[in-house]
Design an enzyme around this catalytic site. Structure first.
Site, mmCIF file in Angstrom:
data_model
loop_
_atom_site.group_PDB
_atom_site.id
_atom_site.type_symbol
_atom_site.label_atom_id
_atom_site.label_comp_id
_atom_site.label_asym_id
_atom_site.label_seq_id
_atom_site.Cartn_x
_atom_site.Cartn_y
_atom_site.Cartn_z
ATOM 1 N N SER A 1 34.768 57.882 47.800
ATOM 2 C CA SER A 1 34.729 58.516 46.484
ATOM 3 C C SER A 1 33.324 58.781 45.967
ATOM 4 O O SER A 1 33.137 59.611 45.078
ATOM 5 C CB SER A 1 35.481 57.656 45.461
ATOM 6 N N LYS B 1 31.248 53.355 40.615
ATOM 7 C CA LYS B 1 31.340 54.679 40.009
ATOM 8 C C LYS B 1 30.166 54.932 39.068
ATOM 9 O O LYS B 1 29.580 54.007 38.506
ATOM 10 C CB LYS B 1 32.640 54.819 39.210
#
Length: 213
Positions: free
Chosen positions: A129, A166
């Site tokens: 990701s 993230k």
């Protein structure tokens, strides 16, 4: 002196000047164009650098080649300092204090000066990701802190699941977690209520990437 002795002296002196200048392995490799694995072999005393590489490091640290090559007597020249080992965690889950996690897959070393600035741990990246910034299997060095600035990369616990890596952006209405590979992870927005109820918890800020080739 044996080749082993020379390698150990070189390793100690490199560590000393890294600590003195507050430089990480990643920064030095980026600045001087060294392969991370090669530089790590020098720092760990496994291999001895070529003379041209020694000259590059001497100029970088603003010292003479002798300062890197020779052993220094106590009170006469730099005294090498040991780095601090931190655990590389395979996963972080809600409800388990970081110091109690037993899923330790490796150890990394950070400069002693860096270790004095906070509490650190390392985490192995899972999934795609965050590509191309971070790849699966990369190790990130993390400083424990409950908040980060907008645009910084953090380790975040979501809904009691494993910690995720993230980019974080916070606004007046809530918080958005952003993956750099939008094909795998689209931005996730959480309201202030969700942050409290799920909960969303920032564990720390990613301060360094360590990638082995």
């Amino acid at each position: 002196m044996s080749d082993l002795g020379n390698r150990e002296i070189m390793a100690q002196n490199i560590k000393y000047y890294m600590d003195k200048n507050n430089k990480t392995r990643n920064e030095i490799c980026h600045d001087l164009g060294f392969a991370y694995s090669t530089f790590s072999d020098w720092v760990n005393g496994k291999k001895y650098p070529r003379i041209d590489k020694i000259e590059l490091m001497a100029k970088y640290f603003n010292v003479s080649k002798t300062d890197l090559v020779e052993r220094h007597q106590k009170g006469n020249g730099p005294q090498p300092t040991r780095g601090v080992r931190i655990p590389v965690l395979g996963r972080v889950v809600a409800g388990i204090p970081l110091e109690a996690i037993t899923d330790i897959i490796d150890y990394e070393e950070i400069p002693a000066q860096m270790a004095k600035s906070g509490t650190y741990f390392a985490l192995q990246v899972k999934g795609r990701s965050m590509e191309p910034t971070l790849h699966e299997g990369d190790v990130v060095i993390v400083r424990q802190q409950p908040e980060v600035e907008n645009g910084e990369i953090a380790i975040v616990l979501v809904n009691g699941n494993d910690a995720t890596v993230k980019e974080v952006k916070e606004g007046p209405d809530g918080l958005t977690l952003i993956g750099h590979n939008v094909g795998v992870y689209s931005p996730h927005f959480y309201t202030k209520e969700q942050i409290q109820d799920l909960p969303i918890q920032i564990l720390g800020k990613v301060v360094e990437l360590r990638r082995k080739f």
